[in-house]
Each structure stands twice: as C-alpha cells, then as structure tokens.
Design an enzyme around this catalytic site. Structure first.
Site, PDB file in Angstrom:
ATOM      1  CG  HIS A 201      -2.100  -0.890   1.101  1.00  0.00           C
ATOM      2  ND1 HIS A 201      -3.210  -0.793   1.906  1.00  0.00           N
ATOM      3  CD2 HIS A 201      -2.349  -1.910   0.240  1.00  0.00           C
ATOM      4  CE1 HIS A 201      -4.090  -1.713   1.551  1.00  0.00           C
ATOM      5  NE2 HIS A 201      -3.588  -2.400   0.548  1.00  0.00           N
TER       6      HIS A 201
ATOM      7  CE1 TYR B 222      -6.658   3.358  10.730  1.00  0.00           C
ATOM      8  CE2 TYR B 222      -5.886   3.730   8.485  1.00  0.00           C
ATOM      9  CZ  TYR B 222      -5.777   3.085   9.699  1.00  0.00           C
ATOM     10  OH  TYR B 222      -4.776   2.162   9.880  1.00  0.00           O
TER      11      TYR B 222
ATOM     12  N   PRO C  45      -5.084  -0.291  18.377  1.00  0.00           N
ATOM     13  CG  PRO C  45      -6.925  -1.552  17.711  1.00  0.00           C
ATOM     14  CD  PRO C  45      -6.323  -0.894  18.915  1.00  0.00           C
TER      15      PRO C  45
ATOM     16  CE  LYS D 124       3.008   3.039  13.527  1.00  0.00           C
ATOM     17  NZ  LYS D 124       3.655   2.785  12.248  1.00  0.00           N
TER      18      LYS D 124
ATOM     19  CE1 TYR E  99      -1.848   3.794   9.268  1.00  0.00           C
ATOM     20  CE2 TYR E  99      -0.607   2.868   7.438  1.00  0.00           C
ATOM     21  CZ  TYR E  99      -1.714   2.867   8.269  1.00  0.00           C
ATOM     22  OH  TYR E  99      -2.682   1.894   8.085  1.00  0.00           O
TER      23      TYR E  99
END
Length: 395
Positions: free
Chosen positions: A75, A204, A296, A300, A388
């Site tokens: 991704h 998200y 979550p 991580k 991220y």
C-alpha cells in the site's frame, strides 16, 4: 523431572517469539520455545496485519518473506474520511518511497511456524505452569509441565514473548517494574468476511456515530471495524445490523460500493495504551505485548514486537559472537525510545478519529480543525506518513 539445556529460552510462540527464534537459529544460537497454548490455538488468533518496511526486512532476514511478498498487498497510501469526503495521505510520496504491506498476522505466524518445523527446532506447545527462575543471578531456568511430566529448561537468557497475561512480566519482582496505562472508553467491533475490499487502500473514518475502519487481509478477504461501547456484546449484532451501521459511517461512494457477506468471525476488542519499563531484568528480556500494548488505530502492535526482536536478536548475537554485552545493556532503552514514539502516534491517531463521550461539542470541532489541517498541510501529512510507515530503527 527432566532437565535440558539451551542458550536462550523463549517463552511464547506468537510472532515475536517465533521471529526471535528464527533469527537466533540463523546466527547459530540454540533456542527452545515454550508456549502454553496449542499450535492450533495460536494460529486461530485473529490479529492485525499492516507491516512496516522494517518488519518486512526482518522477516526476509529470517528467511520467511517469500509468501509475504507473493501474497501480501503493498500500500502506497491510506484514506481519511470525514464530513462525507475522503482524503488520501500519500505515504509513498511523502516518505521518499516507503510503503506498508497488508499481510495478516496469522499468516506471519504460519510462515514462522513452518520454517521452525522445517528446521527441526524445538517448540513445546501446551506447556503448563511455566515458571521463570534465577534470571537475576548467574544462571537461569524455566520449569514447565508437559504430558504430565515436570521439565526444567536451563538457559543463559530468557526472552519473555508471552503477551500481556503471560508468566514473564508477572515474574518480575514487585517494585522493579513501572507501568503506564490508559483504558479507552470504547471498543472495536470487528468482522472478518470473504468479500472484496471496498477500497484498495485502508479507509479510516471519523463520523459523528463513531469511528469505522475498512481494512483487508487479501484481495478477497476483508476486516471491518466499528467503534462501540465497552459493554457491547458481539452477539447483539446481526450481520445485517453491522453492515448497515458501517454504511452510515462511510462516505457516500464507499457506502454505495460496499460488498457485504456472512461474517466468518465477529468479536469486540477493548482499546488500551500500556507500557512497562524497564524491559530487561538481569537475564530476562520482555518483548512485544509482554512489555507494551497500543490501540490498534496506528497498526503498531506487531511492528513494535518486531522492533523489540530486532534489538534483542542483535544484542544476543553480539554477546555470543563478540563476547560484548553492550547491546544487552542498551536493550531496554533502545526499545523504549521507539515504543514511546509509537505509543504517542497511536494515542494521537486514536484521539483524532474516535468519538469520546466526555469531550462535547468543542471536542468535535477541535477534531474537525485537526483533520482539516492534517489533510491540507504537507508538513502535517508528512508527519503522519512518517509515523504510519514506521520510524527508522536506531543503529
């Protein structure tokens, strides 16, 4: 009682314990893994699966990356949804070409188990009454029951990779451990389904009804989450009720293209931030969930466990190959620098995307302002992207 000796006893056959065992074996360091559950139980755990580049590199170094590269989904970005619109964070462009890999933790575990079995390395499943001894002295040992017989595993070092509820952290003497914890006032209702993802990248969503996450395990298997009350029960949610609520929390385009199907698994997970320090006590090292847990939202948990294993494997290899204990002495500080940064990011992202019961209208407006700044500022987007994809490991 039977007695056996090894160089490193690893307690816990999750990804961190298995990865450590594989890296040590590659370096010629003998190790035995003890796991209180069965192999089938370990493989049945449903966990996240967004891997940082550093985690991918470690799996390659362990010789178990082939299937990940063949079947995992790379991704280049993630999407943030709010006010009915989606905004893409270009991870690849903002970090100089870095990516993340979607590859389920169950599959990582399966690959590590298969490699260990192929090498004929010792793993004891269904090890009961595990007890750690002597790690504050010159020698250490782990005792356990298996097949109705008590066994003693003598060792130079113990790696506690047995999770939050395991024996390793519980064996640390009172007063030697400092813990930090925050329990979030909501949970995640998760559904696993054999349906195509609604988007080729993760979504998200910050919505007035609550947070939602659209994720996937493969091109044909999806994982979706909804923010829910802590006292909610998965059995209260029919499949139709879950899909209907998910649609309400997505932008119109995603809601329209969502493909639904029967839930393979449905469960609710609480969210917490937890850090225990230090992470070393004499000959005992804590790693992974035994030492820290993050919500979550930032993906991580597995990656932090892998970075612990990076530092620990290097320290042990340095000890046996070079007779230097510099890495062992630095282990806890090296891990915790990265742990606290990842904990900060996970806390920030969780606070940004979820609805909190006590923040009121001002909290809602502050979230909107933060999201608007995040997606319209290259500097803010870069900071999120860097965290991220994973901050670099200290050398």
């Amino acid at each position: 009682m039977t007695t056996r000796r090894t160089q490193v006893a690893i307690v816990g056959a999750g990804p961190s314990g298995l990865l450590l065992g594989q890296l040590l074996h590659k370096a010629g360091i003998d190790n035995v893994i003890l796991e209180r559950q069965s192999a089938d139980y370990v493989l049945g755990r449903i966990r996240a699966g967004v891997l940082e580049q550093t985690t991918m590199d470690l799996l390659d170094a362990a010789g178990v990356g082939a299937r990940m590269h063949a079947e995992g989904l790379r991704h280049d970005g993630v999407e943030l949804s709010f006010d009915g619109q989606r905004h893409r964070i270009d991870l690849h462009g903002l970090t100089g070409g870095k990516q993340v890999m979607v590859y389920g933790q169950t599959e990582v575990t399966r690959d590590l188990m298969a490699a260990r079995e192929a090498e004929g390395l010792a793993t004891v499943y269904d090890a009961k009454d595990v007890a750690l001894q002597g790690f504050d002295g010159a020698t250490s040992a782990v005792t356990y029951r298996h097949g109705g017989v008590t066994h003693e595993l003598q060792c130079d070092y113990i790696a506690g990779c047995d999770g939050y509820h395991g024996a390793s952290r519980a064996s640390v003497p009172d007063g030697a451990l400092k813990t930090h914890e925050r329990i979030y006032p909501f949970g995640w209702l998760g559904v696993l389904a054999d349906t195509p993802p609604v988007s080729h990248e993760l979504i998200y969503s910050n919505h007035e009804r609550g947070f939602a996450l659209c994720s996937m395990r493969s091109a044909t298997r999806t994982r979706y989450y909804l923010q829910c009350p802590l006292d909610d029960k998965a059995e209260r949610w029919s499949d139709d009720a879950f899909w209907d609520e998910l649609r309400r929390r997505l932008d119109p385009e995603a809601a329209e293209s969502l493909v639904t199907g029967p839930a393979i698994e449905k469960s609710i997970a609480p969210l917490r931030s937890f850090v225990a320090e230090p992470m070393r006590f004499g000959r005992l090292f804590l790693a992974g969930d035994a030492a820290h847990i993050v919500p979550p939202t930032g993906a991580k948990g597995l990656n932090l466990a892998a970075s612990d294993v990076h530092y620990l494997s290097r320290a042990l290899i340095e000890h046996y190959a070079e007779r230097s204990d510099a890495g062992i002495r630095a282990y806890s500080d090296s891990c915790l620098r990265r742990v606290w940064k990842a904990s900060r990011f996970s806390w920030w992202f969780t606070s940004l995307m979820h609805q909190f019961p006590d923040t009121g209208a001002i909290g809602h407006q502050l979230q909107r302002a933060e999201l608007d700044y995040l997606v319209n500022s290259r500097a803010a987007s870069t900071a999120m992207a860097e965290n991220y994809v994973g901050l670099p490991l200290a050398t």
